[in-house]
Design a protein around this motif. Structure first.
Motif, short mmCIF file in Angstrom:
data_model
loop_
_atom_site.label_atom_id
_atom_site.label_comp_id
_atom_site.label_asym_id
_atom_site.label_seq_id
_atom_site.Cartn_x
_atom_site.Cartn_y
_atom_site.Cartn_z
N GLU A 185 13.39 -7.19 34.77
CA GLU A 185 12.75 -7.35 33.69
C GLU A 185 12.71 -6.21 32.63
OE1 GLU A 185 11.39 -7.83 36.66
OE2 GLU A 185 9.46 -6.95 36.58
N GLN A 186 12.84 -6.41 31.53
CA GLN A 186 12.78 -5.28 30.66
C GLN A 186 11.32 -5.43 29.83
OE1 GLN A 186 15.95 -6.01 28.07
NE2 GLN A 186 17.40 -6.43 29.67
N TYR A 187 11.11 -3.81 29.68
CA TYR A 187 9.66 -3.84 29.04
C TYR A 187 9.74 -3.19 27.56
CZ TYR A 187 7.80 -4.58 33.71
OH TYR A 187 7.30 -5.30 34.78
N PHE A 188 9.09 -4.02 26.63
CA PHE A 188 9.50 -3.87 25.38
C PHE A 188 8.55 -2.98 24.68
CE2 PHE A 188 12.66 -6.90 23.78
CZ PHE A 188 13.09 -7.41 25.20
N GLY A 189 9.07 -2.35 23.77
CA GLY A 189 8.09 -1.41 22.80
C GLY A 189 7.42 -2.36 21.83
#
Lengths: 112, 113
Positions: B101-105
């Protein structure tokens, strides 16, 4: 090509009722699937993922998703909706080793 | 809070101008991704950097460029801006080379007038 489809632009549900947000996928090989939620004026928040293993995946905030290989679906579910769950929900599939390919999003509206 | 920071939050500029968007990934994350969100195009992947090197390119215009610095922060440069570049620009980070997973700003909202 790897892609996901979210057939519903909006889902309406009453608070306390179960909710389902639908997602179908089209991938070659094993799918790596994700759900994200976006609240107004906020970034996307990761909810859950399916990589391998159990078809029922549990995630944040009481959400879960069911991976169904025969129906190529990855529907997001919650047993009892809250008004605070109202947001934009995105299904995504990993393409290659890097990027995520997102669906068009489904707006969930939970009424009191 | 995802741990990914983006500045500025809002940017209003005129056509033909150039802007720079900045992103700091979560502590320890080596990968940085840039996405564009607009009403007509949805969420589109632009580019990924991993530990300073460009790793993948998506639908990024030639007028746009990015880089990742030794301290792992990243900048997205948008030049010769057009009205159609108005959008939300998100940065995301992950610890690996994109496997999970990617974590978004929180995003930078760019308005071109």
């Amino acid at each position: 090509a790897q892609s996901v489809a979210q057939p519903e632009d909006q889902v309406n549900v009453a608070e306390g009722n179960p909710l389902t947000v639908k997602c179908t996928y089209s991938v070659s090989g094993n799918p790596y699937l994700f759900w994200y939620v976006q609240y107004p004026n906020r970034g996307l928040q990761f909810l859950l993922k399916y990589i391998t293993g159990d078809n029922l995946v549990k995630g944040s905030y009481g959400f879960e998703a069911e991976f169904n290989k025969s129906q190529t679906s990855f529907h997001l579910k919650k047993p009892s909706a809250l008004v605070s769950d109202s947001a934009l929900y995105f299904c995504a599939v990993r393409k290659g080793f890097q990027k995520l390919v997102f669906g068009t999003g489904t707006r969930l509206l939970v009424s009191p | 809070d995802s741990g990914v920071t983006q500045t500025p939050k809002h940017l209003i500029t005129a056509t033909g101008q150039r802007v720079t968007l900045r992103c700091s990934p979560r502590s320890g994350d080596l990968s940085v991704y840039w996405y564009q969100q607009s009403l007509d195009q949805g969420l589109q992947f632009l580019i990924q950097y991993y530990n300073g090197e460009e790793r993948a390119k998506g639908n990024i215009l030639e007028r746009f460029s990015a880089q990742q610095f030794p301290d792992l922060h990243s900048e997205l440069n948008l030049s010769s801006l057009e009205l159609g570049d108005s959008a939300l620009y998100f940065c995301a980070s992950s610890g690996d080379d994109g496997l999970y997973e990617q974590y978004f700003g929180p995003g930078t909202r760019l308005t071109v007038t």
